[in-house]
Design an enzyme around this catalytic site. Structure first.
Site, PDB file in Angstrom:
ATOM      1  CB  ALA A 143      -3.794 -11.510  -8.452  1.00  0.00           C
TER       2      ALA A 143
ATOM      3  NE  ARG B 278       1.999  -3.232   1.502  1.00  0.00           N
ATOM      4  CZ  ARG B 278       1.545  -3.881   0.442  1.00  0.00           C
ATOM      5  NH1 ARG B 278       1.108  -3.192  -0.604  1.00  0.00           N
ATOM      6  NH2 ARG B 278       1.556  -5.196   0.403  1.00  0.00           N
TER       7      ARG B 278
ATOM      8  CD  GLU C 266     -13.026 -14.748  -4.179  1.00  0.00           C
ATOM      9  OE1 GLU C 266     -13.513 -15.745  -4.736  1.00  0.00           O
ATOM     10  OE2 GLU C 266     -12.446 -13.834  -4.803  1.00  0.00           O
TER      11      GLU C 266
ATOM     12  CB  CYS D  11       0.190 -19.491 -12.334  1.00  0.00           C
ATOM     13  SG  CYS D  11      -0.437 -17.940 -13.000  1.00  0.00           S
TER      14      CYS D  11
ATOM     15  NE  ARG E 292      -0.959  -7.673   5.903  1.00  0.00           N
ATOM     16  CZ  ARG E 292       0.176  -7.333   5.316  1.00  0.00           C
ATOM     17  NH1 ARG E 292       0.228  -6.298   4.522  1.00  0.00           N
ATOM     18  NH2 ARG E 292       1.272  -8.042   5.514  1.00  0.00           N
TER      19      ARG E 292
ATOM     20  CG  ASP F 165      -6.690 -13.030 -15.462  1.00  0.00           C
ATOM     21  OD1 ASP F 165      -5.641 -12.377 -15.597  1.00  0.00           O
ATOM     22  OD2 ASP F 165      -6.711 -14.206 -15.065  1.00  0.00           O
TER      23      ASP F 165
ATOM     24  CG  ASN G  30       0.057 -10.146  -8.096  1.00  0.00           C
ATOM     25  OD1 ASN G  30      -0.303 -10.060  -6.927  1.00  0.00           O
ATOM     26  ND2 ASN G  30       0.014 -11.282  -8.773  1.00  0.00           N
TER      27      ASN G  30
ATOM     28  CD1 TRP H 157      29.458 -14.981 -30.930  1.00  0.00           C
ATOM     29  CD2 TRP H 157      27.862 -13.412 -30.881  1.00  0.00           C
ATOM     30  NE1 TRP H 157      30.004 -13.828 -31.422  1.00  0.00           N
ATOM     31  CE2 TRP H 157      29.051 -12.846 -31.411  1.00  0.00           C
ATOM     32  CE3 TRP H 157      26.730 -12.608 -30.758  1.00  0.00           C
ATOM     33  CZ2 TRP H 157      29.129 -11.523 -31.820  1.00  0.00           C
ATOM     34  CZ3 TRP H 157      26.801 -11.290 -31.173  1.00  0.00           C
ATOM     35  CH2 TRP H 157      27.996 -10.751 -31.694  1.00  0.00           C
TER      36      TRP H 157
END
Length: 452
Positions: free
Chosen positions: A6, A17, A30, A40, A67, A282, A304, A433
Site C-alpha cells: 500500500a 504522476r 518487494e 484486509c 508505468r 504499518d 494509502n 434521533w
C-alpha cells in the site's frame, strides 16, 4: 521504495504522476510474490465471500512496470546504509546480492504478525494471516484437512474475522483469548456484547486464557491448543494475536523509533532527523489527535494516505498527514463492531477526566421492517464536554455510524454541538434521533451533572 504494497506503491505511483521517467528513476523492492494487494480482504477470501485471490490485487507488478516503476519482486532488502545513501538487497531466487544507491528512500516495510514463543507454534496446521501467501497456505491446509475443528488464538480484529471465515466454511470454531473479553480495542462492557453475540453464533469463546502450548501428533501436525487448565482439540490453528511494526532494518540503521517500535516521522512523513528518508504505513507511529500522543495503528486507510503524501513530497509538491482519531470497523457474521477515539483506559492514561454514557437504539425507525438493535457508548471530557470517543456494537447499519463520531472528533466538537448535527433521516435509514445523537444528548446531561 522498500516494500511493494500500500504505502510503497502508492508513493511510487504518486511520484510518477508528478515526475516523468526522465526526471525521476523509481526502484521498488518487494520480498513477496504479490504487490498492491488488500491484506484486509484475506479473511473474506478465506471465508468465500471473495471468490479468488486475484480480486484482492489492486495492481500487478506488470502494471507498475508499465508505468516506468522498476519493481523488483522476490527481492529482500537486508541493510540500509544511511551514511552512503544505499541499500543492500538479495534476489531470493538466485541469492545474488547488490547495493542500490538512492537520493530519496521510502521505508514501507509494514507490520509482522505477533508469533508466540510456544512449543508447537510452527507446527503443520498453524497459520498466521498477514500476506496473500499466508492466506493461500491456510486455504491449502483447509483443503487437505479432513477434520473440522478450528482454534483461533486471539480475539482482536483478525481473530474475530477469521473465526467468522472458519465458521462460514463449516468448522467448529473455538476462540482462545487471554483478555477478559474479545476486541480489546473496545471497553470490556462493549466487548462483552461481542462475546455474547459470538457465542450465539455457535463460536465457543474462552476468555482470560493464556495459551501455553500447541500440541502435535506423531507427524508434527497440530492436534490441540493447550492452556494452563484445559486442552482444545484442533485440526487447524489460526493466530490472530496482532501485529508489530516491522522496523528491524530501520532500527539497525539507527533511525528513530517510538514506544511501540514504529518509526517516528514529521507531518510530511519524513523520518525525523533525516531529510531524504521517508516512512509510512504499518511500520510508523502516528499522532492521535484526541490524546495528543503517538500510537501504532496498522490500517490500510492510513497506509494509502501516507503513500500519497510521501509521493507528493518526493515528486516536488507539498502534503502533510495531520494524524488520526483511531477509527476502525469490523464484523463477525451479522454483528458490526466499530470504535473511534479513546477508550476509558486511554483517556485515563492521557490524564483526562471524563463521563461515559451508553444507550440502546435501532438502526431504523422502530416501526420499520428489519430495524436492528445497536448499542452506542460515548465518552466526553468533564467540564468542556469535548467528545473523546465512541464505540458501537450492533447489527446491520450500526458500524458505519461511527464515521459521524470520527468527523466530530477530528473537528474537536463537543457533545452539545453534536446534538444539532443535521444528519439524514428517513424511517428506512434511521430513527428521528440517530443513535449517535441520542448518545450525545445523554452525554450532555452527564457532563452537566459532572460539573461542567
Amino acid at each position: 521504495m522498500i516494500g511493494g504494497d500500500a504505502t510503497g506503491m502508492s508513493a511510487a505511483s504518486q511520484a510518477r504522476r508528478m515526475r516523468g521517467p526522465d526526471e525521476l528513476e523509481i526502484v521498488a523492492f518487494e520480498r513477496g510474490r504479490f504487490s498492491s494487494y488488500s491484506a484486509c480482504g484475506i479473511p473474506y477470501w478465506v471465508g468465500g465471500d471473495v471468490t479468488g485471490r486475484d480480486r484482492l490485487i489492486a495492481r500487478t507488478p506488470e502494471e507498475h512496470r508499465a508505468r516506468d516503476i522498476d519493481l523488483r519482486m522476490r527481492t529482500e532488502v537486508l541493510e540500509i546504509d544511511v551514511e552512503k545513501q544505499r541499500v543492500r538487497a538479495r534476489d531470493l531466487g538466485s541469492g545474488a546480492e547488490s547495493w542500490t544507491p538512492y537520493d530519496q528512500l521510502v521505508i514501507a516495510t509494514g507490520a509482522r504478525p505477533v508469533h508466540p514463543s510456544l512449543p508447537g507454534a510452527h507446527a503443520r496446521g498453524v497459520h498466521g494471516v498477514q500476506t496473500l501467501e499466508d492466506g493461500q497456505a491456510l486455504l491449502d491446509t483447509l483443503a487437505a484437512t479432513e477434520g473440522r475443528r478450528a482454534v483461533v488464538v486471539g480475539a482482536g480484529y483478525i481473530g474475530v474475522e477469521m473465526a467468522e471465515a472458519l465458521l462460514t466454511r463449516g468448522y467448529e470454531v473455538t476462540v482462545v483469548n487471554r483478555g477478559a473479553e474479545p476486541m480489546a480495542t473496545l471497553d470490556a462492557d462493549m466487548g462483552r456484547l461481542v462475546h455474547d453475540a459470538m457465542e450465539g453464533m455457535g463460536i465457543a469463546m474462552v476468555n482470560g486464557a493464556e495459551v501455553t502450548e500447541i500440541r502435535t501428533d506423531g507427524e508434527g501436525r497440530v492436534r490441540a491448543v493447550a492452556t494452563a487448565d484445559a486442552e482444545y482439540p484442533a485440526d487447524v490453528v489460526v493466530l490472530g494475536i496482532g501485529v508489530q511494526p516491522e522496523t528491524t532494518l530501520a532500527e539497525r540503521a539507527g533511525l528513530p523509533l517510538g514506544g511501540a517500535g514504529g518509526l517516528l516521522t514529521d507531518l510530511a512523513m519524513r523520518v525525523r532527523g533525516h531529510e531524504n528518508v521517508w516512512a509510512g504505513g504499518d511500520c510508523v507511529e502516528v499522532l492521535d489527535l484526541v490524546s495528543g500522543r503517538e500510537r501504532h495503528i496498522p490500517l490500510g486507510t492510513h497506509a494509502n494516505k501516507h503513500g500519497q503524501i510521501i509521493g507528493t513530497n518526493i515528486g516536488g509538491g507539498y502534503a502533510t498527514f495531520p494524524g488520526v482519531v483511531g477509527t476502525a470497523v469490523s464484523k463477525v457474521c451479522a454483528l458490526e463492531i466499530a470504535r473511534t477515539g479513546l477508550r476509558e483506559k486511554d483517556a485515563r492514561r492521557a490524564g483526562l477526566q471524563f463521563e461515559t454514557v451508553t444507550i440502546e437504539s435501532t438502526s431504523r425507525a422502530g416501526y420499520y421492517p428489519d430495524a436492528a438493535p445497536m448499542t452506542v457508548k460515548m465518552l466526553a471530557e468533564r467540564r468542556t464536554g469535548r467528545l473523546l470517543g465512541v464505540q458501537i456494537v450492533g447489527r446491520e447499519g450500526a458500524g458505519k455510524r461511527v464515521d459521524i463520531a470520527a468527523v466530530a472528533l477530528t473537528a474537536g466538537m463537543t457533545v452539545e454541538q453534536m446534538t444539532t448535527l443535521d444528519l439524514g433521516y428517513a424511517p428506512p435509514f434511521s430513527p428521528v434521533w440517530d443513535p449517535v445523537l441520542v448518545a450525545a444528548r445523554k452525554a450532555v446531561g452527564a457532563v452537566r451533572r459532572g460539573g461542567a
